[in-house]
Design an enzyme around this catalytic site. Structure first.
Site, short mmCIF file in Angstrom:
data_model
loop_
_atom_site.label_atom_id
_atom_site.label_comp_id
_atom_site.label_asym_id
_atom_site.label_seq_id
_atom_site.Cartn_x
_atom_site.Cartn_y
_atom_site.Cartn_z
N ARG A 192 0.88 -1.15 0.07
CA ARG A 192 0.00 0.12 0.09
C ARG A 192 0.66 1.49 0.07
NH1 ARG A 192 -3.76 -2.94 -1.72
NH2 ARG A 192 -4.38 -4.52 -0.40
N ASN A 234 2.76 -7.47 7.97
CA ASN A 234 2.69 -8.95 7.31
C ASN A 234 4.20 -9.23 7.09
OD1 ASN A 234 -0.10 -8.89 6.80
ND2 ASN A 234 0.17 -7.93 4.90
N GLU A 317 -5.53 -12.12 8.25
CA GLU A 317 -5.17 -12.19 7.24
C GLU A 317 -4.00 -13.16 6.84
OE1 GLU A 317 -4.70 -8.26 5.66
OE2 GLU A 317 -6.87 -7.97 5.73
N ARG A 350 -2.06 -5.66 17.28
CA ARG A 350 -3.08 -5.13 16.55
C ARG A 350 -4.44 -5.86 16.73
NH1 ARG A 350 -2.28 -5.05 10.84
NH2 ARG A 350 -3.01 -2.74 10.67
N ARG A 367 -17.88 -8.54 9.52
CA ARG A 367 -16.55 -8.17 9.79
C ARG A 367 -16.43 -6.95 10.69
NH1 ARG A 367 -12.03 -6.81 5.13
NH2 ARG A 367 -10.79 -5.48 6.40
N ASP A 396 -11.87 -1.05 7.75
CA ASP A 396 -10.67 -0.78 7.24
C ASP A 396 -10.31 0.64 6.56
OD1 ASP A 396 -7.88 -1.51 6.30
OD2 ASP A 396 -8.60 -3.00 4.72
N GLU A 418 -5.12 3.63 15.58
CA GLU A 418 -4.42 3.52 14.29
C GLU A 418 -4.99 4.02 13.09
OE1 GLU A 418 -2.78 -0.46 13.51
OE2 GLU A 418 -3.10 -0.25 11.16
N GLU A 424 -4.62 4.66 0.97
CA GLU A 424 -4.96 3.24 0.26
C GLU A 424 -6.35 3.41 -0.13
OE1 GLU A 424 -5.01 -0.26 3.02
OE2 GLU A 424 -5.75 -1.53 1.44
N GLU A 544 -15.19 12.08 -0.56
CA GLU A 544 -16.12 11.21 -0.31
C GLU A 544 -17.36 11.51 -1.21
OE1 GLU A 544 -17.98 12.72 3.56
OE2 GLU A 544 -18.67 10.79 4.04
N TRP A 574 -14.16 -11.38 1.74
CA TRP A 574 -13.56 -10.15 2.57
C TRP A 574 -14.52 -9.61 3.46
CZ3 TRP A 574 -8.44 -10.30 2.91
CH2 TRP A 574 -7.56 -10.96 1.94
C1 GCV Z 1 -0.79 -4.89 5.77
C2 GCV Z 1 -5.80 -3.81 4.58
C3 GCV Z 1 -4.74 -3.80 3.80
C4 GCV Z 1 -3.55 -4.90 3.88
C5 GCV Z 1 -2.86 -4.75 5.25
C6 GCV Z 1 -4.15 -4.85 6.34
C7 GCV Z 1 -3.77 -4.55 7.46
O1 GCV Z 1 -6.32 -5.07 4.61
O2 GCV Z 1 -5.48 -3.83 2.39
O3 GCV Z 1 -2.79 -4.37 2.64
O4 GCV Z 1 -1.75 -5.33 5.35
O5 GCV Z 1 -5.27 -3.82 5.94
O6 GCV Z 1 -4.02 -3.51 8.03
O7 GCV Z 1 -2.91 -5.42 8.09
#
Ligand code: GCV
Length: 712
Positions: A192, A234, A317, A350, A367, A396, A418, A424, A544, A574
């Protein structure tokens, strides 16, 4: 050697270094040399010792070398000065006017009350006669005080300026980099990331450009950030090794950032004992696992004594976590916290945990509920050096979401909010989308009802012991740091809000404009300021207007999340659905007939969100499935609102582009050109959003636009 010769020598020691802001590879962002003109023309005395005091000395020396001022470091003779920057416990100097200025600072502190302590990062500014004094208890305070003087420009030397004391509201003001060491086959070098490659890593190795890392630290310190994590949450195989074999690479970054008071944190894999330690398990209750983390963490601190701690994305994830061993998130977080505690480190754990293999047919799974369902029951079980890091919204980082109910559900836990500086879902640094107003709205939200404690209060905590503010960073190796030059303002604003979450975001933007486009170097400073405000102030709301309506979210292209894809996520795993059909649109999250998510809020908001009649318009489709003819509080129907906002949004973007064109020849041509290109793309993309969204809903509903505009 006489006093005058010694002064000359002191000055020479510093002018030999290259000037910050002169590196042609990189735009100086909000610290162009011109921003230091006022400071650099003064006579400055610095008094105190320490690494960060040396940083201050360097900054002042460079500015003075450029603009004709002078600097002395703890001189043993009398000098005339305009500015004193001193540690409070540094010894007395044989200089009556300097000591008078220090005394004025001390008196100001007493007058301002609150015990007269400034803490590790605070400072006081006061005037005495012709002298401005900045005093701090610790070197970091002097550094922040210096940047405050830079921001104030001539106002710092105004004889009538009343004394002021500054301390950060939040102890930890942190950026998370989602930078990969090895290029990820799908996500690339920076997950991202919209500003080129990573400033830390390249193709599996450290990038090796520590001068740029240091410059980054300088920018961050100047807006108040004091911590960063240097790799993606990740954590793949190569990145996992940063904890052990490749710790030296992290230490180099830490060394480059330390002079700016920034501590380095690391994202780690929960499976590290297996992946790196050769153990058969990563079970948090296993003795060998605990011993492995303790020993590994000790080695980290041997190498990086001021290491900040670990950041963990667990059971989310596809990342490993305690669920594998039948344990919960408190067990997992406490394992790492225990290893970090003897060294003063923290674990950021997290709360972004949900089922990413949902069946779109199953309407009972939501979700939005997941983080609360997983974490709220664990309140009180986390060790004191665990910070549970909660995305600001329950889904998200959408352009509009309600504030996460988790932030109101864990009074016995240190919570951090956060945010996402990297855009993104908000235009990916191709669109102007100034996020300050959005973040302020989130921070000012009072989850227990109007007038009650706010999110800013929650993350500040009692005696500033809360979890702080964290954001996903938006910089890369791009010439302008952030791809879109105006996206620099989002980074700056995050830092300033993390220092003081109650500040007015428009005032922060104004500060950024003054620093980035210094009036003394601008042909028509008023025009530049006015135009930037006109383009940026309301740009989040503009964004927006032309994207997903009324809080329903997503509707982006799957995968890269850029541009419209109304049904892009509708039949995926998702958990991000809008449920549009021929009669209506939106997600029923009420307790009465929906997923019950509304009930996760304290009573005031639970009740407000429960009914479409009381739910705020901008969140209506997040909480309710309503017919297209439903009348909003604004008086418009949902369908007409969709049409109107989408037409308006594109008109606003077109106007932004027109306004930008009035700055031709007024500002740095490279900035002008880059923004102009991106505005062209924004107009194109916003038009695409408008036409796809309007057409989609026209086709679904069959309801024509009452103003008869073009829908396809
Ligand atoms: C780092 C969203 C993003 C993912 C990211 C995830 C997260 O789903 O698309 O790229 O992964 O958030 O915050 O862990």
């Amino acid at each position: 050697m006489n006093a005058e010769e010694s002064v000359e020598l002191e000055q020479l020691m510093f002018v030999e270094e290259p000037m910050d802001g002169d590196d042609p590879r990189v735009h100086p962002a909000w610290l162009p040399p011109e921003a230091f003109r006022s400071l650099g023309a003064r006579r400055v005395l610095l008094h105190g010792e320490g690494l960060l005091v040396d940083t201050v000395l360097n900054e002042v020396s460079r500015a003075c070398a450029r603009y004709g001022g002078r600097v002395w470091h703890s001189p043993s003779w009398d000098v005339d000065v305009d500015l004193v920057l001193a540690l409070r416990d540094a010894g007395e100097l044989p200089n009556p006017s300097v000591e008078a200025a220090r005394a004025a600072g001390e008196a100001a502190l007493v007058e301002l009350g609150d015990g007269g302590t400034l803490g590790d990062e605070g400072f006081v500014l006061a005037r005495a006669g012709d002298v401005t004094a900045v005093l701090a208890d610790a070197p970091a305070g002097l550094l922040y005080g210096l940047f405050h003087v830079v921001r104030l420009c001539a106002a710092a030397f105004d004889p009538a300026r009343p004394p002021e004391r500054h301390r950060p509201a939040l102890r930890r003001r942190m950026l998370n980099h989602w930078d990969n060491v090895a290029v990820h086959p799908v996500m690339g070098q920076v997950e991202r990331g919209y500003a080129g490659g990573s400033i830390f890593w390249q193709d599996g190795r450290p990038r090796g450009d520590l001068a740029r890392v240091r410059e980054y630290g300088r920018l961050l310190a100047s807006c108040g950030v004091n911590a960063i994590s240097v790799n993606n949450v990740n954590v793949a195989r190569t990145e996992a090794l940063l904890l052990t074999e490749r710790l030296g690479d992290v230490a180099e970054i830490a060394d480059a950032l330390r002079p700016y008071g920034i501590r380095v944190h690391l994202s780690v894999s929960f499976a590290a004992p297996v992946l790196l330690g050769g153990l058969a398990t990563a079970d948090p209750l296993d003795e060998a696992v605990r011993a492995w983390w303790a020993a590994t963490t000790r080695r980290v601190y041997d190498r990086i004594p001021d290491f900040g701690g670990y950041l963990v994305k667990a059971d989310s994830e596809g990342q490993p976590g305690p669920f594998t061993y039948g344990r919960d998130h408190a067990d997992g977080a406490n394992l790492l916290a225990e290893a970090l505690a003897p060294h003063g480190g923290v674990v950021h754990w997290r709360a972004f945990v949900y089922n990413h293999h949902q069946d779109w047919r199953d309407r009972s799974t939501d979700r939005a509920r997941a983080a609360y369902d997983h974490f709220a029951p664990l309140d009180g079980r986390f060790r004191t050096n665990v910070v549970v890091q909660v995305k600001f919204g329950p889904v998200d980082f959408q352009t509009r979401e309600p504030v996460s109910p988790v932030l109101a559900a864990m009074p016995a836990t240190r919570l951090a909010v956060e945010l996402q500086v990297t855009q993104e879902y908000t235009g990916q640094q191709r669109h102007v989308c100034h996020l300050g107003p959005w973040w302020s709205e989130v921070l000012g939200f009072a989850p227990w009802g109007p007038g009650g404690r706010t999110i800013a209060d929650v993350v500040t905590g009692e005696s500033a012991a809360g979890g702080g503010m964290v954001a996903v960073a938006n910089v890369g190796d791009d010439l302008f740091w952030t791809g879109h030059p105006l996206a620099q303002a989002n980074l700056y604003t995050f830092g300033r809000l993390a220092w003081d979450p109650r500040r007015d975001p428009t005032a922060i933007l104004d500060e950024w404009i003054t620093l980035t486009f210094p009036p003394s170097a601008t042909a028509d400073a008023d025009l530049v300021r006015r135009t930037l405000h006109e383009i940026m102030d309301d740009s989040w709301r503009t964004y927006e207007r032309y994207t997903a309506p009324l809080g329903v979210g997503f509707m982006v292209n799957p995968g890269d999340h850029y541009g419209p894809g109304v049904d892009g996520y509708e039949y995926t795993r998702w958990g991000t659905y809008h449920f549009a059909d021929r009669d209506g649109v939106g997600v029923d999250r009420s307790r009465a007939s929906g997923t019950g998510f509304a009930g996760q809020y304290p009573p005031y908001w639970a009740q407000v969100y429960e009914s479409p009649e009381t739910c705020p318009d901008e969140l209506l489709l997040f909480f309710h499935h309503v017919p297209y003819g439903h009348v909003l509080h604004s008086g418009s129907t949902v369908i007409q609102h969709i049409y109107d906002t989408h037409f308006a949004g594109v008109e606003e973007v077109t106007a932004m582009r027109r306004k930008w064109q009035t700055l031709t020849g007024m500002i740095d041509p490279s900035v002008y050109e880059r923004v102009a290109e991106r505005l062209d793309e924004q107009v194109r993309c916003a038009t695409e959003w408008r036409d796809q969204i309007n057409t989609y809903f026209f086709r679904k509903s069959g309801v024509p636009d009452e103003r008869g505009r073009d829908i396809y």
